[in-house]
Design an enzyme around this catalytic site. Sequence first.
Site, PDB file in Angstrom:
ATOM      1  N   ASN A   1       7.967  11.994   3.189  1.00 35.05           N
ATOM      2  CA  ASN A   1       7.644  11.762   1.763  1.00 35.05           C
ATOM      3  C   ASN A   1       8.603  10.808   1.072  1.00 35.05           C
ATOM      4  OD1 ASN A   1       9.670  13.664   1.959  1.00 35.05           O
ATOM      5  ND2 ASN A   1       8.952  14.850   0.209  1.00 35.05           N
TER       6      ASN A   1
ATOM      7  N   GLU B   1      16.868  21.108   5.373  1.00 34.26           N
ATOM      8  CA  GLU B   1      16.247  20.876   4.056  1.00 34.26           C
ATOM      9  C   GLU B   1      14.754  21.111   4.238  1.00 34.26           C
ATOM     10  OE1 GLU B   1      19.707  19.874   1.823  1.00 34.26           O
ATOM     11  OE2 GLU B   1      17.660  20.258   1.202  1.00 34.26           O
TER      12      GLU B   1
ATOM     13  N   CYS C   1       9.129  18.403  -1.966  1.00 31.71           N
ATOM     14  CA  CYS C   1       9.487  19.741  -1.474  1.00 31.71           C
ATOM     15  C   CYS C   1       9.911  20.675  -2.606  1.00 31.71           C
ATOM     16  CB  CYS C   1      10.610  19.646  -0.465  1.00 31.71           C
ATOM     17  SG  CYS C   1      11.996  18.740  -1.120  1.00 31.71           S
TER      18      CYS C   1
ATOM     19  N   GLU D   1      22.649  18.719   0.612  1.00 29.84           N
ATOM     20  CA  GLU D   1      22.768  17.262   0.665  1.00 29.84           C
ATOM     21  C   GLU D   1      23.215  16.802  -0.705  1.00 29.84           C
ATOM     22  OE1 GLU D   1      18.980  15.794   2.294  1.00 29.84           O
ATOM     23  OE2 GLU D   1      19.995  15.741   4.232  1.00 29.84           O
TER      24      GLU D   1
HETATM   25  O1  TXE Z   1       7.520  17.856   8.180  1.00 25.60           O
HETATM   26  P1  TXE Z   1       7.491  18.159   9.753  1.00 25.60           P
HETATM   27  P2  TXE Z   1       6.767  16.646   7.456  1.00 25.60           P
HETATM   28  C1  TXE Z   1       9.422  19.350   3.707  1.00 25.60           C
HETATM   29  C2  TXE Z   1       8.232  19.620   2.834  1.00 25.60           C
HETATM   30  C3  TXE Z   1       7.145  19.833   3.873  1.00 25.60           C
HETATM   31  C4  TXE Z   1       7.547  18.927   5.020  1.00 25.60           C
HETATM   32  C5  TXE Z   1       6.695  17.693   5.064  1.00 25.60           C
HETATM   33  O2  TXE Z   1       8.454  20.722   2.011  1.00 25.60           O
HETATM   34  O3  TXE Z   1       7.187  21.184   4.301  1.00 25.60           O
HETATM   35  O4  TXE Z   1       8.898  18.547   4.797  1.00 25.60           O
HETATM   36  O5  TXE Z   1       7.281  16.761   5.940  1.00 25.60           O
HETATM   37  C6  TXE Z   1      10.063  16.028  13.411  1.00 25.60           C
HETATM   38  N1  TXE Z   1      12.071  19.147  16.967  1.00 25.60           N
HETATM   39  N2  TXE Z   1      10.421  18.616   2.974  1.00 25.60           N
HETATM   40  O6  TXE Z   1       5.301  16.931   7.521  1.00 25.60           O
HETATM   41  O7  TXE Z   1       6.124  18.114  10.339  1.00 25.60           O
HETATM   42  C7  TXE Z   1       8.916  15.156  12.978  1.00 25.60           C
HETATM   43  O8  TXE Z   1       8.693  14.127  13.921  1.00 25.60           O
HETATM   44  C8  TXE Z   1      12.648  18.186  16.222  1.00 25.60           C
HETATM   45  C9  TXE Z   1      11.624  19.355   2.520  1.00 25.60           C
HETATM   46  O9  TXE Z   1       7.285  15.361   8.014  1.00 25.60           O
HETATM   47  O10 TXE Z   1       8.296  19.371   9.889  1.00 25.60           O
HETATM   48  C10 TXE Z   1       9.460  14.631  11.639  1.00 25.60           C
HETATM   49  O11 TXE Z   1      10.326  13.540  11.849  1.00 25.60           O
HETATM   50  N3  TXE Z   1      11.979  17.430  15.306  1.00 25.60           N
HETATM   51  C11 TXE Z   1      12.705  18.450   2.023  1.00 25.60           C
HETATM   52  C12 TXE Z   1      10.257  15.808  11.094  1.00 25.60           C
HETATM   53  O12 TXE Z   1      10.476  16.665  12.207  1.00 25.60           O
HETATM   54  C13 TXE Z   1      10.662  17.663  15.155  1.00 25.60           C
HETATM   55  C14 TXE Z   1      12.230  17.279   1.231  1.00 25.60           C
HETATM   56  C15 TXE Z   1       9.566  16.584   9.987  1.00 25.60           C
HETATM   57  O13 TXE Z   1       8.281  16.920  10.429  1.00 25.60           O
HETATM   58  C16 TXE Z   1       9.978  18.653  15.906  1.00 25.60           C
HETATM   59  C17 TXE Z   1      11.082  16.637   1.835  1.00 25.60           C
HETATM   60  C18 TXE Z   1      10.746  19.414  16.835  1.00 25.60           C
HETATM   61  N4  TXE Z   1      10.194  20.365  17.581  1.00 25.60           N
HETATM   62  C19 TXE Z   1      10.188  17.315   2.640  1.00 25.60           C
HETATM   63  N5  TXE Z   1       8.664  18.642  15.507  1.00 25.60           N
HETATM   64  C20 TXE Z   1      13.832  19.148   1.274  1.00 25.60           C
HETATM   65  N6  TXE Z   1      13.929  20.461   1.250  1.00 25.60           N
HETATM   66  O14 TXE Z   1      14.667  18.445   0.718  1.00 25.60           O
HETATM   67  C21 TXE Z   1       8.549  17.684  14.566  1.00 25.60           C
HETATM   68  N7  TXE Z   1       9.733  17.089  14.351  1.00 25.60           N
END
Ligand code: TXE
Length: 487
Positions: free
Chosen positions: A151, A248, A282, A461
């Site tokens: 995002n 995060e 998020c 962060e």
């Molecule tokens: O997350 P995903 P997304 C959160 C937001 C939402 C999510 C959306 O709340 O829940 O992020 O982002 C990698 N081992 N936040 O859909 O699918 C994947 O390739 C290691 C919170 O991208 O979890 C990607 O690069 N890595 C935040 C990353 O994980 C793995 C602010 C995230 O993917 C993996 C912004 C694995 N097994 C968004 N599987 C805050 N709290 O500040 C996937 N990935």
Amino acid sequence: MSLVVYQNYVHGQSLSNDTGETFEVINPATGEVSYLVEVADEKIQQAAIESAKTGFAIWSKMTPMERSRILLKAVTILRERNDELAVIEVQDTGKPWQEASEVDVVTGADSIEFFAGLAPSIEGNQQQVGDDFYYTRREPLGICAGIGAWNYPLQIACWKSAPALACGNVMIFKPSEETPRGALNLAEVFTQAGAPDGVFNVVQGDGRVGAWLTTHEDIAKVSFTGEVGTGKKVMAAAAGSLKQVTMELGGKSPLIIFNDADVDNAVSAAMLGNFYTQGEVCTNGTRVFVQQDIYPSFIEKLLERTQKNIVCGDPMDPATNFGALISKDHQAKVLEYIEIGKEEGAHLLTGGQALRPENAPNGFFVAPTIFTQCTDEMTLSKEEIFGPVMSVLTFTDEDEVIRRANDTRLGLAAGVFTQDITRAHRVIHQLEAGICWINAYGASPAEMPVGGYKMSGIGRENGSETLKAYTQIKAVYVGMQPLESPF
Ligand code: TXE
């Protein structure tokens, strides 16, 4: 016309993989393939680790002032290239130009600037223990991994690399496969600023490459941004080599509006906290709790402003303030949640459908959606949707709303709107959340540490607090007398 192919960034330059494996990146506002990216295969992964080791040997030996100067040069370049970099964020994420040009690059640069300023202030301490004394050194961890969500691609890469590099660490960063280019741009900027090769490498790919980062023995720490479910996998994998972790994660945050709140301000917060970045934030306040007496005027103004002030369309059109969701799959997921909301009896006040704006007919848009008459038991009130879907609930008294707001395993953010200053602080102090706003919503300056309670995260962060997560303390005891020994 053949598509551009972007690669991984290792040791100060693009590096081609051996397998030739690539993946497509789609522009969410057009539905078309923008470009291809090479996956970080075995060769790239190995090269990234070797490069990081070489970079660390140089970077960690530089003085904090020398590191600070290079980071500040990177800040200057980011700010000079603001608009050019913002365009790429729009093309990768579908978010409005209005936002990307004002927020994404700016807040990324702010964080690097903040930690560059702190770098020279990192110090240990010394205490006398009789004639002897000890002192401490705050030393870098080594190679840190960053894994980003889609995002805020460039901002997340900045927020993770800033404290890591300021403390003398190096970073291997993997952006989301949905939005690969922001991190590549940051890597080029660090190189242009004078960072030694290997200080910031970028590896591309999906969860498989992410999983590799979480298990590699030579990586000391993983900083992850993403969903709770993924965060659990990351933390479990990191445990194998006892890596430190920063998490995060997601949220389902409460925004509480008391009867005495300024209703226009409260409506601004509800719309910011549900429709900014088309709801893909998020910290969004997606459970809007409204006290009984202010409810009619709140709902009237909320509906009027939602129907009148939101301009959905081509995100590059300066008039657009509401863009496309990241992917067709995500659009379908959000629409599915809307159907569930209707089935479970929530009242659809406005929105609820996919949109096809005239100037972006093939994008992945969902209308700004508001459900009222929601209950705590509904799926809409319990699960993170990560789209423009607001759940409005009503409440009677303070104790009730605090209990209900806290009744979740998540705990990322919270907002309270009231003119009663003691109530504002009394309530916010009882909410189980790490990022809180009173009569405001969403602001996240580099000075302010951000992160979640409960299942929404571990660590922080931004803020000086975060420096501690990127150094380790060595205590050195110095004997000034002949060593006493019974042997
Ligand atoms: O997350 P995903 P997304 C959160 C937001 C939402 C999510 C959306 O709340 O829940 O992020 O982002 C990698 N081992 N936040 O859909 O699918 C994947 O390739 C290691 C919170 O991208 O979890 C990607 O690069 N890595 C935040 C990353 O994980 C793995 C602010 C995230 O993917 C993996 C912004 C694995 N097994 C968004 N599987 C805050 N709290 O500040 C996937 N990935």
